[in-house]
Design an enzyme around this catalytic site. Structure first.
Site, short mmCIF file in Angstrom:
data_model
loop_
_atom_site.label_atom_id
_atom_site.label_comp_id
_atom_site.label_asym_id
_atom_site.label_seq_id
_atom_site.Cartn_x
_atom_site.Cartn_y
_atom_site.Cartn_z
N ARG A 442 0.79 -1.09 0.04
CA ARG A 442 0.03 -0.13 0.10
C ARG A 442 0.98 1.35 -0.13
O ARG A 442 0.56 2.18 0.55
CB ARG A 442 -0.95 -0.05 1.30
CG ARG A 442 -2.20 0.74 0.88
CD ARG A 442 -2.97 1.12 2.11
NE ARG A 442 -4.43 1.64 1.75
CZ ARG A 442 -5.11 2.54 2.34
NH1 ARG A 442 -4.53 3.13 3.48
NH2 ARG A 442 -6.18 3.02 1.93
N TRP A 476 -7.16 4.08 15.27
CA TRP A 476 -5.93 3.90 15.13
C TRP A 476 -5.83 2.69 13.93
O TRP A 476 -6.31 1.37 14.17
CB TRP A 476 -5.35 3.24 16.43
CG TRP A 476 -3.91 2.75 16.36
CD1 TRP A 476 -3.37 2.03 15.50
CD2 TRP A 476 -2.88 3.23 17.45
NE1 TRP A 476 -2.03 1.70 15.83
CE2 TRP A 476 -1.55 2.64 16.98
CE3 TRP A 476 -2.83 4.24 18.36
CZ2 TRP A 476 -0.50 2.89 17.67
CZ3 TRP A 476 -1.50 4.13 18.99
CH2 TRP A 476 -0.57 3.59 18.64
N ASP A 477 -5.25 2.97 12.77
CA ASP A 477 -5.34 1.93 11.71
C ASP A 477 -3.93 1.59 11.51
O ASP A 477 -2.76 1.90 12.07
CB ASP A 477 -5.64 2.88 10.35
CG ASP A 477 -6.33 1.62 9.56
OD1 ASP A 477 -6.23 0.37 9.52
OD2 ASP A 477 -7.09 2.22 8.64
N ASN A 479 -2.04 -0.62 8.25
CA ASN A 479 -2.66 -1.00 6.84
C ASN A 479 -1.58 -1.98 6.15
O ASN A 479 -1.59 -2.18 4.95
CB ASN A 479 -2.91 -0.01 5.94
CG ASN A 479 -4.50 0.53 6.33
OD1 ASN A 479 -5.47 -0.48 6.32
ND2 ASN A 479 -4.70 1.72 6.58
N CYS A 525 -8.07 -0.70 14.19
CA CYS A 525 -8.47 -1.19 13.02
C CYS A 525 -7.04 -1.54 12.21
O CYS A 525 -6.06 -1.08 12.67
CB CYS A 525 -9.04 0.44 12.10
SG CYS A 525 -9.21 -0.23 10.39
N ASP A 547 -13.20 -4.00 6.29
CA ASP A 547 -13.55 -3.15 5.34
C ASP A 547 -14.78 -3.37 4.52
O ASP A 547 -15.33 -2.62 3.70
CB ASP A 547 -12.44 -2.83 4.48
CG ASP A 547 -11.32 -1.89 5.09
OD1 ASP A 547 -11.68 -1.52 6.26
OD2 ASP A 547 -10.18 -1.95 4.74
#
Ligand code: GLA
Length: 738
Positions: A442, A476-477, A479, A525, A547
């Site tokens: 990403r 708070w992600d 990824n 998250c 998601d």
């Protein structure tokens, strides 16, 4: 609760419905005797098969190889003749790898240990609990291992943890430290695990165990979308409501290992802990290593009993947030409404419309910082994008709070974009192996959170935001998964510590956040639900589940998650149709009911909705406020199964799903029914309810008709729901005790 029978040298942990027993054998080994339905406190050591012949004919009953390979060890070691999976492994200073733990002493005390730096269950003054600590030793190395077992007066759970101290004179490397291992004296189990992928998390897999090892794990640096750190062993006959269910989970969010091994003599070794693959930890003399807590639950009341035990335990003894018993504000998140394409005016319009509909918290998701117009820049530079938000976050936060709403913000603290000032200034702060290309995922790298200066730098930025803008909520992600594990701050001998040191760093920053701002509502998250684990519950009372916001898929994702995690922790939103993940259309009402089986909120452009949809939002918010206490504090009973046809048990897409939340005093219940696929000319369905008081009469309204019925009838014969016209049509109703 915990008894020591001195003559038998036996420990027996009893909860209301469960017994767990172990004993010290001749030679000082710890052997497991029994785990299951509660037994009176009594000598159980006759159940141990310690005097049986070894597998090769021998006159020597102390044939050590055989003893080691068949004894039900409480904490099995590698290298001395137990060829099953070990829980504990070492490499000493000379490179030798055998170890052998024997009993030194024990203590039984009220309360439970605190695990420094790791999430853990905690005691409260109103709940009696007891802990058994067993000290074992590997004499040649001087390693001391403390096994802790805690039982709670209000739960049929056992919480285990393991601590290693190097009391020797030389350094020693730990190569595996599982948190729990148990040798069950049975072979007829199904193993239930949760598998999945991004946007398809927590699908249920149930298969009979076979001879050999059946394992799930993560080596991704997060508990992962692919497998959850949870499994259950079930008797083949176990259903939702009856039969033996043994549940295991780990209070940890990084690499894990979970395995069931069916052995030569048909016993089952079940284990969970930090993944030993690519793990090593150097312990200098005097140093200590703490492994995460494992939770083991037993229920004779099937999967449902097991899940409710996890839910209650986590609600009472793991979630710390002030929010756990409070109604969460109904939120709107701008992600699916705008993605990266917004400016102050657009956000203000969204917020104004949301406020007018009764939404209480406005969450600004990704794209507000640096120059982040897509996912290829700016992570690590947590300063507002002045182009999108002139004057920073304050004008927006003021506008939102001025509308009577709270303001929330998205952050991804662990990450850095190659295109960021942070990365340009501190390239070595990203996890990487020198002279090896860094894998992008990403368009981002992972910061080396094992380093304090890295955490401090991010903390300074986060604090600056929180001290200048009224932020009530943080998402708070995280990824991406970890690759090229290398830390510029660790010597070669310690590089394998990085996976775990990274997790400890993440926990350290979360600890700073929730202790400095205790009133903050933190939602975890990880690209949807890649960190939907018990470790995260210690910091955040809610976690974004996936998601994928499509209600039909959510039935499965939320069913799977509810096997071990409380529904009150499941982030669930109503989003737009056609759904962005699946393209499916689902009635607005059903999207609301499915999201109410979680934390409830909205993630769509409310300025684009029809008058009817807006009216529905008003109505849903009112319903949420009326009933959310049941989801938070009631007991959940799953009545259907979205993975099999609830009418004929075939493995196909199902006709329906249903669930009910019942208040602790059984005076109120919230029932939800979703007809997944419509069929022509079907009769009404009778859905047997659960958890009600059999002798009480309940009032409810269905099809606009007020009805009353005995709890016993509703549970044995069912509540009658009409055949509905259309896929994904639904009914939600409240039952109140007359
Ligand atoms: C992840 C989250 C989403 C959203 C995006 C933003 O995928 O799961 O909810 O916040 O990041 O980039």
């Amino acid at each position: 609760m915990i008894h020591y029978l001195e003559a038998a040298r036996q420990f027996q942990c009893n909860t209301v419905n469960m017994t767990y027993a172990l004993a010290i054998t001749d030679g000082g080994y710890l052997a497991h005797i029994y785990w299951g339905k509660r037994l009176p406190v009594t000598d159980l050591t006759s159940l141990l098969r310690l005097d049986e012949n070894p597998f090769t004919p021998s006159v020597n009953p102390r044939d050590r190889a055989c003893f080691f390979d068949t004894t039900p060890f409480e904490y099995p070691c590698s290298g001395t003749g137990d060829y099953r999976e070990a829980a504990f492994g070492i490499e000493d200073i000379d490179g030798y790898r055998a170890c052998d733990l024997t009993y030194v002493c024990h203590r039984i005390y009220d309360g439970k240990p605190v695990l420094d730096g790791l999430p853990h269950t905690f005691s409260d003054i109103s709940t009696p609990m007891q802990t058994l600590e067993l000290l074992l030793e590997d004499q040649p190395t001087g390693l001391q291992v403390t096994l802790s077992y805690t039982v709670f007066s209000d739960s049929d759970a056992l919480v285990r943890s393991v601590k290693i101290c190097n009391m020797g004179t030389a350094p020693c490397t730990l190569t595996r430290v599982l948190s729990c291992s148990v040798d069950l004296d049975e072979d007829r189990f199904d193993m239930l695990t949760l598998y999945g992928s991004w946007a398809r998390e927590r699908q249920v897999n149930r298969l009979p165990i076979r001879h050999g090892k059946q394992r799930i794990d993560s080596l991704r640096g997060e508990s992962s979308h692919q497998y959850s750190p949870f499994f259950a062993l079930l008797s083949p006959q176990t259903t939702e409501s009856c039969g033996d269910a043994y549940g295991f989970t780990l209070i940890y969010s990084g690499n894990f290992f979970a395995q069931a091994e069916l052995t030569q003599h048909c016993s089952t070794r079940a284990q969970i802990g930090i993944n030993p693959e690519d793990f090593a930890w150097v312990l200098q003399p005097g140093e200590m290593f703490q492994a995460p807590e494992a939770v083991m639950v037993y229920s004779a009341k099937g999967l449902g009993g097991m899940s409710r035990c996890f839910h209650t335990l986590f609600h009472r003894h793991l979630i710390r947030s002030e929010w756990k018993d409070k109604a969460r504000p109904v939120l709107i998140n701008n992600w699916e409404a705008t993605y990266f394409h917004f400016d102050l005016e657009k956000l203000k319009k969204l917020a104004a419309e949301a406020a007018a509909l009764g939404i209480e918290l406005f969450v600004l998701d990704d794209g507000w910082f640096g120059h982040r117009d897509s996912d290829n820049s700016s992570l690590g530079d947590w300063t507002p994008d002045e182009k999108k938000l002139p004057g920073g976050l304050k004008p927006l936060a003021d506008a939102v709070t001025g509308l009577g709403m709270q303001f929330g913000l998205w952050l991804e603290p662990e990450m850095v974009s190659p295109d960021s000032d942070l990365f340009r200034a501190h390239t070595d702060w990203a996890i990487q192996i020198p002279h090896r290309p860094m894998t992008l995922c990403r368009e981002q790298y992972v910061l080396d959170f094992s380093r304090e200066e890295v955490r401090d730098a991010i903390w300074t930025q986060i604090k600056a935001i929180l001290d200048s803008v009224p932020v009530s909520y943080i998402k708070w992600d995280m990824n991406r998964q970890l690759t090229e594990l290398g830390s510029a701050a660790l010597p070669a001998s310690r590089q394998k510590e990085l996976w775990h040191r990274y997790m400890l760093g993440v926990y350290d920053l979360m600890e700073r956040l929730v202790t400095t701002y205790p009133e903050l509502l933190l939602e975890n998250c990880s690209g949807g639900g890649a960190r939907f684990d018990a470790g995260m519950l210690y910091y955040s009372p809610q976690i974004w589940s996936s998601d994928n916001t499509d209600s039909r898929d959510r039935l499965r994702i939320q069913y799977g998650a509810s096997l071990f995690m409380p529904p009150s922790a499941m982030g669930a939103h109503v989003s737009i149709c056609p759904n962005h993940a699946t393209g499916r259309n689902t009635p607005f009402e059903t999207r609301g009911f499915v999201a109410m089986n979680g934390t409830f909120g909205y993630e769509l452009d409310v300025t684009q909705l029809s008058h009817e949809e807006k009216e529905m939002i008003r109505h849903q918010i009112q319903q949420y406020h009326q009933y959310s206490h049941l989801v938070r504090n009631g007991l959940q009973y799953r009545l259907g199964n979205p993975f099999v046809c609830s009418d004929c048990a075939a493995q196909m897409h199902t006709g329906w799903d249903a669930w009910i939340y019942v208040s602790e005093d059984q005076s109120e219940a919230l029932f939800t029914y979703v007809q997944i696929t419509a069929e022509a000319n079907m009769r009404s369905r009778k859905i047997p309810l659960a958890g009600l008081a059999p002798d009480a009469v309940y009032l409810y309204t269905i099809n606009n008709r007020q009805q009353e019925q005995l709890g016993a009838v509703l549970m044995q014969c069912g509540i009658r729901v009409p055949n509905l016209w259309g896929d994904m049509k639904s009914i939600q109703l409240i039952l109140t005790k007359k």
